[in-house]
Every structure is written in C-alpha cells, then in structure tokens.
Design an enzyme around this catalytic site. Structure first.
Site, short mmCIF file in Angstrom:
data_model
loop_
_atom_site.label_atom_id
_atom_site.label_comp_id
_atom_site.label_asym_id
_atom_site.label_seq_id
_atom_site.Cartn_x
_atom_site.Cartn_y
_atom_site.Cartn_z
N ASP A 28 0.85 -1.20 0.00
CA ASP A 28 0.00 0.00 0.00
C ASP A 28 0.89 1.25 0.00
O ASP A 28 1.91 1.30 0.69
CB ASP A 28 -0.91 -0.01 1.24
CG ASP A 28 -2.06 1.00 1.12
OD1 ASP A 28 -3.21 0.57 1.03
OD2 ASP A 28 -1.77 2.22 1.12
N HIS A 44 -11.28 -6.65 -13.45
CA HIS A 44 -11.99 -5.63 -12.68
C HIS A 44 -13.25 -6.20 -12.05
O HIS A 44 -14.18 -6.60 -12.75
CB HIS A 44 -12.34 -4.43 -13.56
CG HIS A 44 -13.02 -3.34 -12.79
ND1 HIS A 44 -12.28 -2.40 -12.08
CD2 HIS A 44 -14.32 -3.06 -12.56
CE1 HIS A 44 -13.13 -1.58 -11.46
NE2 HIS A 44 -14.37 -1.96 -11.74
N HIS A 93 -12.19 -1.09 -7.00
CA HIS A 93 -11.68 -2.35 -7.58
C HIS A 93 -11.37 -3.22 -6.37
O HIS A 93 -10.56 -2.82 -5.51
CB HIS A 93 -10.42 -2.03 -8.42
CG HIS A 93 -9.80 -3.23 -9.10
ND1 HIS A 93 -9.53 -3.25 -10.46
CD2 HIS A 93 -9.37 -4.43 -8.61
CE1 HIS A 93 -8.97 -4.41 -10.78
NE2 HIS A 93 -8.86 -5.15 -9.67
N HIS A 95 -10.25 -5.14 -3.35
CA HIS A 95 -8.93 -5.34 -2.77
C HIS A 95 -9.06 -5.72 -1.31
O HIS A 95 -9.95 -5.25 -0.62
CB HIS A 95 -8.05 -4.08 -2.91
CG HIS A 95 -8.69 -2.82 -2.42
ND1 HIS A 95 -9.61 -2.11 -3.15
CD2 HIS A 95 -8.55 -2.15 -1.25
CE1 HIS A 95 -10.01 -1.05 -2.46
NE2 HIS A 95 -9.38 -1.05 -1.30
N HIS A 97 -6.97 -5.65 2.24
CA HIS A 97 -5.83 -5.11 2.97
C HIS A 97 -5.29 -6.23 3.85
O HIS A 97 -6.05 -6.80 4.64
CB HIS A 97 -6.27 -3.95 3.89
CG HIS A 97 -6.84 -2.76 3.18
ND1 HIS A 97 -6.11 -1.60 2.98
CD2 HIS A 97 -8.06 -2.53 2.64
CE1 HIS A 97 -6.87 -0.72 2.34
NE2 HIS A 97 -8.06 -1.25 2.13
#
Ligand code: 5GP
Ligand code: ZN
Length: 118
Positions: A28, A44, A93, A95, A97
C-alpha cells in the site's frame, strides 16, 4: 479505467510482493501498519459484494500464499475489505488489505455510540 486496472496493466507502478495469472499483492502506498499489502484480482471486480464465490476460493489460496511469503502465517495478521460507501471503500476495484508485522489494536471505528445507530 480504474486506478488498480492501471496498476495491473503497468500504467502506474507498484511495489509487488507476489503475482500469479489472476492476482497481485503489492505494498500500500500509504501504510497503516509495518506490513500493509493490497491484494487484488487482475480482472476488474468493483467490490466484495460483486465477486463470484469461485474467484474468492482462488483468491483465498493466493492470500494464504502471500501470508507465507511475508512470514505472517504464524505470527498472525488482519485481512480487511472495505465494501462500498459505508465501508469506506475509496478505490472501486476489489482489494483486501493485509495488515501485520505488529500486534494490531482493535479500536473504535465510529465516533458515535455504536448502540445509537442500531
Ligand atoms: P480503500 O479505502 O479503497 O479500502 O483502500 C484503498 C487503498 O489504496 C488505500 O489504503 C490507499 O493508501 C491505497 N492506494 C491508493 N492509491 C494507491 C496507489 O497508487 N498505489 C498503491 N500501492 N496504493 C494506493
Ligand atoms: Zn479496476
């Protein structure tokens, strides 16, 4: 084209940790933990709510591989996906973490009394 699609096709650079045919893990740009990676599908998909369960099965295996690469598999980590407006999703989109490298705090996420909005 969305930001992470540009990252997938190399239009914007990223600091990659692991990649296969379908997924990428990269650091990140604004880390909030000693280890803060983002893990995305190359195609996507806007958000978790839209993802096909079959893709999640493959993504789960990839994420587990990333945790081993980063040596987080034994020490532990936090895996988070922000979904939509109330979830605080900024990049549209899908994701995850991946946060770790320290004992993470579990703190309040909202400024008002949580019971008030129930
Ligand atoms: P969200 O708020 O959508 O769950 O998380 C978006 C994340 O993407 C944020 O943690 C932010 O720091 C990260 N981010 C935004 N732009 C870039 C970029 O260009 N490169 C990388 N590596 N991370 C980014
Ligand atoms: Zn995209």
């Amino acid at each position: 084209m969305c930001l992470f699609c540009k990252l997938v096709n190399g239009e914007i650079p990223s600091n990659k940790v692991l990649e296969d045919d379908n997924f990428i893990a990269f650091h990140d740009i604004n880390p909030i933990a000693p280890i803060h990676l983002l893990i995305i599908p190359k195609v996507h998909v806007e958000k978790f709510q839209d993802v096909q369960p079959e893709m999640m099965a493959q993504m789960t295996a990839f994420i587990q591989e990333v945790t081993k690469t980063m040596e987080l598999d034994k020490s532990g980590y936090r895996l988070v996906t922000n979904n939509g407006e109330d979830g605080g999703q900024e990049v549209p989109h899908l994701h995850f973490h991946l946060l770790g490298g320290t004992k993470l705090k579990w703190t309040h996420l909202h400024d008002e009394d949580p019971k008030a909005s129930m």
